[in-house]
Design an enzyme around this catalytic site. Structure first.
Site, PDB file in Angstrom:
ATOM      1  N   HIS A 171       0.835  -1.209   0.000  1.00  0.00           N
ATOM      2  CA  HIS A 171       0.000   0.000   0.000  1.00  0.00           C
ATOM      3  C   HIS A 171       0.868   1.257   0.000  1.00  0.00           C
ATOM      4  O   HIS A 171       0.678   2.160  -0.821  1.00  0.00           O
ATOM      5  CB  HIS A 171      -0.911  -0.023   1.234  1.00  0.00           C
ATOM      6  CG  HIS A 171      -1.808   1.166   1.358  1.00  0.00           C
ATOM      7  ND1 HIS A 171      -3.120   1.150   0.975  1.00  0.00           N
ATOM      8  CD2 HIS A 171      -1.577   2.426   1.850  1.00  0.00           C
ATOM      9  CE1 HIS A 171      -3.668   2.332   1.199  1.00  0.00           C
ATOM     10  NE2 HIS A 171      -2.742   3.127   1.736  1.00  0.00           N
ATOM     11  N   GLU A 172       1.829   1.303   0.911  1.00  0.00           N
ATOM     12  CA  GLU A 172       2.681   2.487   0.994  1.00  0.00           C
ATOM     13  C   GLU A 172       3.607   2.589  -0.222  1.00  0.00           C
ATOM     14  O   GLU A 172       3.956   3.692  -0.650  1.00  0.00           O
ATOM     15  CB  GLU A 172       3.487   2.475   2.296  1.00  0.00           C
ATOM     16  CG  GLU A 172       2.639   2.487   3.571  1.00  0.00           C
ATOM     17  CD  GLU A 172       1.630   3.621   3.633  1.00  0.00           C
ATOM     18  OE1 GLU A 172       1.862   4.667   2.979  1.00  0.00           O
ATOM     19  OE2 GLU A 172       0.606   3.477   4.321  1.00  0.00           O
ATOM     20  N   HIS A 186       1.793   4.583  -2.787  1.00  0.00           N
ATOM     21  CA  HIS A 186       1.930   6.020  -2.559  1.00  0.00           C
ATOM     22  C   HIS A 186       3.303   6.507  -3.035  1.00  0.00           C
ATOM     23  O   HIS A 186       3.423   7.520  -3.737  1.00  0.00           O
ATOM     24  CB  HIS A 186       1.785   6.334  -1.072  1.00  0.00           C
ATOM     25  CG  HIS A 186       0.372   6.352  -0.570  1.00  0.00           C
ATOM     26  ND1 HIS A 186      -0.584   7.186  -1.095  1.00  0.00           N
ATOM     27  CD2 HIS A 186      -0.240   5.652   0.423  1.00  0.00           C
ATOM     28  CE1 HIS A 186      -1.730   6.998  -0.454  1.00  0.00           C
ATOM     29  NE2 HIS A 186      -1.547   6.076   0.468  1.00  0.00           N
ATOM     30  N   GLU A 231      -4.494   8.126  -3.052  1.00  0.00           N
ATOM     31  CA  GLU A 231      -4.995   6.882  -2.469  1.00  0.00           C
ATOM     32  C   GLU A 231      -5.347   5.864  -3.546  1.00  0.00           C
ATOM     33  O   GLU A 231      -5.232   4.654  -3.319  1.00  0.00           O
ATOM     34  CB  GLU A 231      -6.209   7.173  -1.590  1.00  0.00           C
ATOM     35  CG  GLU A 231      -6.688   6.001  -0.761  1.00  0.00           C
ATOM     36  CD  GLU A 231      -5.692   5.530   0.288  1.00  0.00           C
ATOM     37  OE1 GLU A 231      -5.859   4.406   0.815  1.00  0.00           O
ATOM     38  OE2 GLU A 231      -4.730   6.271   0.592  1.00  0.00           O
TER      39      GLU A 231
END
Length: 504
Positions: free
Chosen positions: A269-270, A273, A299
């Site tokens: 997830h990170e 980003h 996001e």
């Protein structure tokens, strides 16, 4: 000759304006490094000095943006003959300038100081499971943010003003429509899944997995995905996050020795980003064209990589053998069992960051409703834990036993980030829309299965990352997908994926 002279004057005006904005941006980026340091490596005793440092940088940044010289530049460029990129830069700075000039520097400084001091209080309150430790600070932050919203637009809904801080081009009405559609269309699916007799391999990753071995594994996964270590790093934090610029985009994660999937999905997830940040144009650093397009788009990139890549069968065909090499005790786990474990829907999870794709949005809706009520004055801070718990019982059928697993679980309010939460669901919805469009051109599953992520990255760079803030959010979505923002693709994706998994 006169026309040439006017063009030269405008060019010179724009260049002086751009130099000023680059200095302003660098002050903000320096503050970002200090915030990263505070949350990752700063000793606990450093808070008093750090709060003053961040407050000072916040004041300097605010003064640079709101200075009369900035306004003069913007006025001079308002009707100038600018190209598309220059026009976008002026548009973005004008929006920031208009908001900032309506807010006194003293209030900006007070908000910065309070949020810096709030972080250790929130952390202590969570560790000691005692909301009363954080409550007075939260009350102060609510009052300060109400005051902020009043200065920006006294005639608007204060929560809408705060939401626009994070998503200025998709209004609160759009967010409300999306959240309403998700609640109306996902809740029946969640109920059907709860009643399903499907026997998923939910315990495929049960056991104990040492933190150092998990870290080694997620670093290998970041290598596989194509994380640029020359411009990034991996650390741990109580609440995982990513921050930085295209030259220094860092990720954090956290480890639970009984939950290797948690660290894996959090890290991916990170990574999403960070890879967006790393994909921003190098030559536009310091300008809005070198910055990401607000939080819903940001996001969408993290949720794309976490869910539309990291939770696919194709991904587990690629990654399970590597995981088994690190953890031989998983040698008997099959790809299908890993896929099922990564996509199970929980009926008893209280923690947002550990939630599955479906119930996750109920977590967001709860926060959305609670903070709306806080900002409007319909909810007193002291009543937050009870209202929070009541909503969990109403929407998810579970009730937190502690403040730590209830209203203290998120860091956002300690940052003064009211209006942030809806962007998580907006981003998930946009991720599904981008994924559906991408799959018309690329065989995404085949690329993932073969570990060929460059084509996927190139596609995202071309259609999303490389634009920076050239387009407004709604225009970027149409540019990237060919149609306006819609939740239909996410709902269709969820119904197809989980309907097949749970036979509903």
């Amino acid at each position: 000759m006169a026309t040439d002279a006017a063009a030269e004057t405008e060019r010179s005006e724009y260049e002086r304006f751009l130099e000023r904005i680059q200095r302003y941006t660098n002050v903000g980026n320096a503050a970002g490094v200090l915030r990263w340091d505070q949350e990752v490596v700063m000793p606990e005793g450093g808070t008093p000095a750090r709060s003053q440092q961040l407050s000072a940088l916040s004041a300097v940044s605010h003064e640079m943006l709101t200075d009369e010289e900035t306004g003069d530049h913007l006025d001079a460029l308002e009707d100038a003959d600018l190209d598309q990129e220059q026009t976008a830069v002026v548009r973005e700075v004008r929006r920031e300038y208009d908001r900032a000039t309506s807010v006194p520097t003293e209030l900006v400084e007070e908000i910065s100081k309070t949020t810096s001091e709030a972080h250790p209080k929130w952390k202590r309150a969570k560790e000691e499971d005692d909301f009363s430790i954080f409550a007075p600070t939260l009350e102060t932050l609510v009052e300060l943010k109400r005051e902020y919203a009043e200065h920006v637009d006294p005639d608007a809904d204060p929560y809408a003003v705060l939401f626009a801080e994070y998503e200025p081009y998709l209004d609160l009405g759009t967010a409300d429509l999306v959240l309403t559609q998700l609640r109306e269309e996902l809740v029946p699916l969640i109920d059907d899944i709860a009643d399903s007799d499907a026997d998923l391999a939910t315990s495929a990753f049960s056991g104990q997995f040492p933190e150092d071995e998990q870290e080694s594994f997620v670093r290998d996964v970041l290598d596989e995905l194509g994380y640029d270590w020359e411009r990034g790093r991996l650390d741990t934090a109580p609440h995982p996050f990513s921050s930085g610029t295209q030259f220094d985009a860092r990720v954090t994660t956290r480890f639970d020795e009984s939950d290797p999937l948690g660290a894996l999905t959090s890290t991916i997830h990170e990574f999403g980003h960070a890879t967006y940040t790393q994909g921003l144009p190098d030559d536009q650093y310091g300008t809005p064209l070198g910055q990401s397009r607000d939080l819903s788009v940001h996001e969408s990139q993290s949720r794309f990589w976490e869910n539309h890549v990291g939770r696919t069968r194709a991904f587990w065909e690629l990654i399970l053998p590597k995981m088994q090499a690190e953890f031989p005790e998983l040698n008997d786990v099959t790809v299908e069992e890993a896929y099922e474990a990564a996509n199970q829907v929980y009926d008893d999870n209280l923690i947002r960051v550990e939630a599955d794709e479906l119930t996750y949005h109920m977590h967001i809706i709860i926060r959305y409703e609670v903070e709306q009520a806080l900002i409007s004055g319909d909810l007193d801070v002291e009543d937050v834990p009870e209202v929070w718990n009541d909503k969990y019982e109403e929407y998810l059928g579970i009730r937190p036993d502690t403040d730590a697993e209830g209203c203290l679980q998120d860091i956002h309010w300690s940052h003064g980030s009211f209006g942030y939460f809806p962007t998580y669901s907006l981003g998930s919805v946009l991720a599904a829309q981008i994924d559906a469009t991408m799959r018309e051109e690329l065989d995404v599953d085949a690329l993932v299965r073969d570990g060929e992520f460059d084509e996927i990255m190139d596609y995202l760079n071309e259609h999303v990352h490389g634009h920076g803030c050239l387009y407004t959010t709604d225009d970027l979505i149409e540019e990237a997908t060919g149609e306006p923002f819609t939740a239909d693709y996410f709902v269709e994706y969820a119904e197809e994926k989980f309907g097949e998994l749970y036979d509903v």
